[in-house]
Design a protein around this motif. Structure first.
Motif, PDB file in Angstrom:
ATOM      1  N   PRO A 134      54.011  41.164  34.956  1.00  0.00           N
ATOM      2  CA  PRO A 134      54.311  42.475  35.777  1.00  0.00           C
ATOM      3  C   PRO A 134      54.661  42.753  37.187  1.00  0.00           C
ATOM      4  O   PRO A 134      54.376  43.018  37.780  1.00  0.00           O
ATOM      5  N   THR A 137      52.031  43.844  39.297  1.00  0.00           N
ATOM      6  CA  THR A 137      51.220  42.288  39.709  1.00  0.00           C
ATOM      7  C   THR A 137      51.592  41.768  40.936  1.00  0.00           C
ATOM      8  O   THR A 137      51.025  40.890  41.750  1.00  0.00           O
TER       9      THR A 137
ATOM     10  N   ARG B  45      44.489  44.455  37.745  1.00  0.00           N
ATOM     11  CA  ARG B  45      45.636  45.342  38.126  1.00  0.00           C
ATOM     12  C   ARG B  45      45.919  44.631  40.387  1.00  0.00           C
ATOM     13  O   ARG B  45      46.666  44.846  40.672  1.00  0.00           O
ATOM     14  N   GLY B  48      46.451  41.454  41.291  1.00  0.00           N
ATOM     15  CA  GLY B  48      47.465  40.772  41.088  1.00  0.00           C
ATOM     16  C   GLY B  48      47.180  39.856  40.028  1.00  0.00           C
ATOM     17  O   GLY B  48      47.915  38.247  40.436  1.00  0.00           O
ATOM     18  N   GLU B  49      46.428  40.032  39.407  1.00  0.00           N
ATOM     19  CA  GLU B  49      45.823  38.760  38.375  1.00  0.00           C
ATOM     20  C   GLU B  49      46.401  39.654  36.585  1.00  0.00           C
ATOM     21  O   GLU B  49      46.206  38.600  35.793  1.00  0.00           O
ATOM     22  N   PHE B  50      46.666  40.941  36.792  1.00  0.00           N
ATOM     23  CA  PHE B  50      47.128  41.855  35.408  1.00  0.00           C
ATOM     24  C   PHE B  50      48.239  41.298  34.432  1.00  0.00           C
ATOM     25  O   PHE B  50      48.802  41.350  35.137  1.00  0.00           O
ATOM     26  N   VAL B  51      48.496  40.468  33.197  1.00  0.00           N
ATOM     27  CA  VAL B  51      49.908  40.502  32.832  1.00  0.00           C
ATOM     28  C   VAL B  51      49.315  41.838  31.670  1.00  0.00           C
ATOM     29  O   VAL B  51      50.454  42.098  31.470  1.00  0.00           O
ATOM     30  N   ASP B  92      46.987  36.425  34.710  1.00  0.00           N
ATOM     31  CA  ASP B  92      47.454  35.109  35.452  1.00  0.00           C
ATOM     32  C   ASP B  92      46.831  34.528  36.877  1.00  0.00           C
ATOM     33  O   ASP B  92      46.646  35.266  37.023  1.00  0.00           O
TER      34      ASP B  92
END
Lengths: 382, 135
Positions: A134, A137, B45, B48-51, B92
Motif C-alpha cells: 500500500p 506503507t 502500518r 511500514g510493514e503492513f500489506v 512486507d
C-alpha cells in the motif's frame, strides 16, 4: 511531459534546497510536493526552465511548511525559530545524497524507498505499485527513515558500500509497476558513476548493463522463464553488452577488484559467448573463485558448482555441490540439473519436482515443474 | 523485501496453550482480543510493514465447473473439513527473522482470563518476483 527529465532533476533540486539551508527531511517533502505539482501542471503548461521552476516551487513549499511549523511551535512553546543557513558545500553532493539515503542506520526497505524517492524522483505511489505494497506503507517507511536521519549531517562523507548494496537490491529484485525498477537502477547507477570515480561503482554499472542486455531474452512469448543456456542470443541488446564490457574493462584495469566487478566479469563472459558451448567456463569458474574469496557468499559457491559442472563435467560439479549446505536456496535445482547431465534422468526428475516445491519465485517454480514434466514424459515414452 | 502471510485458523492448527473456545470468553476478553489485533495492525502500518489484513466468514461454498454452458456446481459447507482459515495478515518485511518475530507477537493476543493464547499461526512466504541475476 518529460518524466525522465523530472526524475533527473529531483536530486538536483533537493541538493539546491539543502544548500540554501533547508534540512534534508523538510526539503525532501517539499521536492516531492513540487514533483506532484509538476505532474499536474506541466502537461498543459510546460515551464521554459524546468529546473528553476522546480526549485522555486519546492522552495516555496518548504517555506510554507517551515512557517506553519514555526507558527505552531511559537503557539506551543512560545519560541520562534528561523532555519539557520546551512553549510555551502563545494564538494560533490551526488554521493552525499545517495549515501544519506542508504545510511547504514536504515533498514534495507527504508533505504530503497528513500533512494527511489529522493534520488530517483519516483512518487510514493509509483514505489508502492512496484513493490506491491500500500502507498501508506511506503510513505511510513520514508518518514521513519527521515526521522532516523534527523541527527545525520548532510556533509558527512558517506559509505559507498551501502549505496551500492541499495542500488543492487533495487536492480536485482526487478520489480515493476508503471515504472521498471531495473531501468531505474540502471539510471541511478549511471548517474552515480558519472559523479564518483570508483572501480566498484563502474563494476556495478557494468553488471546492471550486462544483465539488462539479456532481459528480453529471459522470457518467451508465453512469459515463461528461459534459462541462460537456451536463450536466443540474437535477442541480446548488443549496444548494452558493448557498453557493459567497455565499462568493466576500464574498471578492471585499475586493479582494485571487488564483488561487483567480479560478478560483471562473469556476466561479460556469458555475453561474449555466441552459444552456451562456446562459453569460456574455465574462466567463469576462476571468476567465481574470486567472488567466493571476496564475499564468501554461499550463493556464489552454488553457482560455482554449476560452472564447474560445465568446465570439468557433471561429476566434478556434483563433487563441488557436495561440499555445500543442502538448505541453500536453489541447491536442489542445481542438483537436478547436474544429475540430468550426469545421465540420471530418474533422480533428476524427482529432484526437479522437489526443487519446484522449494522455489521462492513463481517463474522459477513453473520452469522447474516443466523440467520435471519433461523428464517424466521422456520416461513414459520409453 | 519478502512478503509473508500470517494465517490464523479456526480449525486445523495445533492446540494453543490457552485453549478455551472464544465463545466461552467474557465479552471484555473478546473486546481485548480484538483491540490487540487492531493495535498490532496499526503498529505494522506505522512501521511500514503492513500489506493487508482480512477476516473470513466461517462458512463458505465449494464451487466447480460442470462443463461449458452449464451452471457452476456448488456444495458444502463441509463440517468435516479439517483445515479452516479464519483470516490473515500480509506483511512486507526485511527478512525471515522479522516475520517470525511479528508472528510470535500476533500469537500472543490475549484470550480467556486475559492470558496470551499462544496460538499457532501459519507463516507462508509469498512467491517473489524473479531476481534479475540468476547465474
Amino acid at each position: 511531459m518529460d518524466e525522465g527529465l523530472l526524475r533527473e532533476l529531483t536530486p538536483v533540486v533537493l541538493t539546491a534546497l539543502v544548500r540554501r539551508g533547508a534540512d534534508f527531511a523538510a526539503a525532501e517533502d517539499a521536492v516531492q510536493e513540487a514533483l506532484l505539482e509538476a505532474w499536474r501542471v506541466w502537461p498543459a503548461d510546460p515551464p521554459r526552465d524546468p529546473r528553476a521552476w522546480l526549485v522555486t516551487v519546492a522552495w516555496r513549499r518548504f517555506l510554507d511548511a517551515t512557517r506553519s511549523d514555526a507558527a505552531r511551535r511559537r503557539r506551543e512553546d512560545g519560541v520562534g525559530e528561523e532555519p539557520a543557513p546551512g553549510p555551502v558545500s563545494g564538494v560533490d553532493d551526488t554521493l552525499r545524497l545517495y549515501a544519506l539515503c542508504a545510511h547504514p542506520s536504515l533498514s534495507p526497505s527504508s533505504a530503497v524507498a528513500l533512494t527511489l524517492r529522493a534520488v530517483g524522483g519516483l512518487t510514493t505511489r509509483q514505489i508502492a505499485a512496484a513493490y506491491l505494497v500500500p502507498e501508506a506503507t511506503v510513505a511510513q517507511r520514508i518518514s521513519r527513515a527521515k526521522r532516523s536521519l534527523a541527527g545525520v549531517r548532510f556533509d558527512h562523507p558517506g559509505d559507498l558500500g551501502t549505496v551500492l548494496r541499495v542500488l543492487y537490491l533495487v536492480f536485482n529484485e526487478g520489480h515493476s509497476g508503471d515504472v521498471d525498477l531495473v531501468v531505474e537502477a540502471l539510471r541511478l547507477t549511471r548517474q552515480l558513476a558519472a559523479a564518483v570515480d570508483d572501480p566498484e561503482v563502474h563494476g556495478l554499472l557494468a553488471l546492471v548493463l550486462l544483465h539488462s542486455a539479456r532481459r528480453d531474452a529471459r522470457t518467451d512469448a508465453d512469459g515463461a522463464l528461459v534459462p541462460l543456456a537456451r536463450q536466443d542470443r540474437s535477442r541480446w541488446d548488443t549496444a548494452a553488452v558493448a557498453e557493459g564490457v567497455a565499462v568493466l574493462q576500464a574498471a578492471l584495469a585499475r586493479d582494485r577488484l571487488g564483488e561487483y566487478q567480479a560478478q560483471a566479469a562473469i556476466a561479460a563472459l556469458h555475453a561474449d559467448a555466441r552459444s552456451v558451448e562456446e562459453t569460456d567456463w574455465v574462466q567463469v569458474v576462476e571468476w567465481y573463485d574470486e567472488l567466493v574469496r571476496l564475499t564468501g557468499s554461499p550463493v556464489a559457491r552454488l553457482n560455482r558448482a554449476v560452472a564447474v559442472g560445465e568446465a570439468d563435467g557433471p561429476q566434478a560439479g556434483l563433487a563441488a555441490l557436495a561440499e555445500l549446505d543442502e538448505a541453500l536456496p536453489r541447491y536442489t535445482a542445481v542438483a537436478a540439473h547436474l544429475h540430468e547431465r550426469a545421465g540420471d534422468p530418474v533422480l533428476a526428475q524427482q529432484l526437479y519436482g522437489r526443487a519446484a516445491a522449494l522455489a521462492t519465485d513463481a517463474a522459477e517454480r513453473h520452469h522447474l515443474t516443466r523440467q520435471a514434466a519433461r523428464l517424466h514424459g521422456d520416461r513414459t515414452v520409453q | 523485501m519478502p512478503k509473508y502471510l500470517l494465517l490464523k485458523h479456526y480449525r486445523g492448527a495445533p492446540a494453543p496453550t490457552n485453549d478455551v473456545p472464544m465463545s466461552e470468553w467474557t465479552p471484555e476478553e473478546v473486546t481485548a482480543h480484538i483491540r490487540y489485533m487492531e493495535e498490532f495492525a496499526d503498529r505494522l502500518r506505522a512501521n511500514g510493514e503492513f500489506v493487508d489484513a482480512q477476516a473470513l466468514s466461517q462458512e463458505g461454498t465449494w464451487v466447480r465447473s460442470d462443463g461449458p454452458g452449464r451452471p457452476p456446481v456448488t456444495d458444502g459447507p463441509f463440517a468435516e473439513t479439517k483445515d479452516l482459515v479464519a483470516g490473515w495478515m500480509a506483511i512486507d518485511v526485511d527478512d525471515h527473522e522479522r516475520a517470525l518475530e511479528l508472528a510470535a507477537e500476533l500469537s500472543a493476543a490475549p484470550g480467556a482470563g486475559g492470558e496470551p493464547i499462544h496460538e499457532w499461526l501459519e507463516l507462508r512466504p509469498f512467491l517473489q518476483a524473479p531476481p534479475t541475476v540468476r547465474e
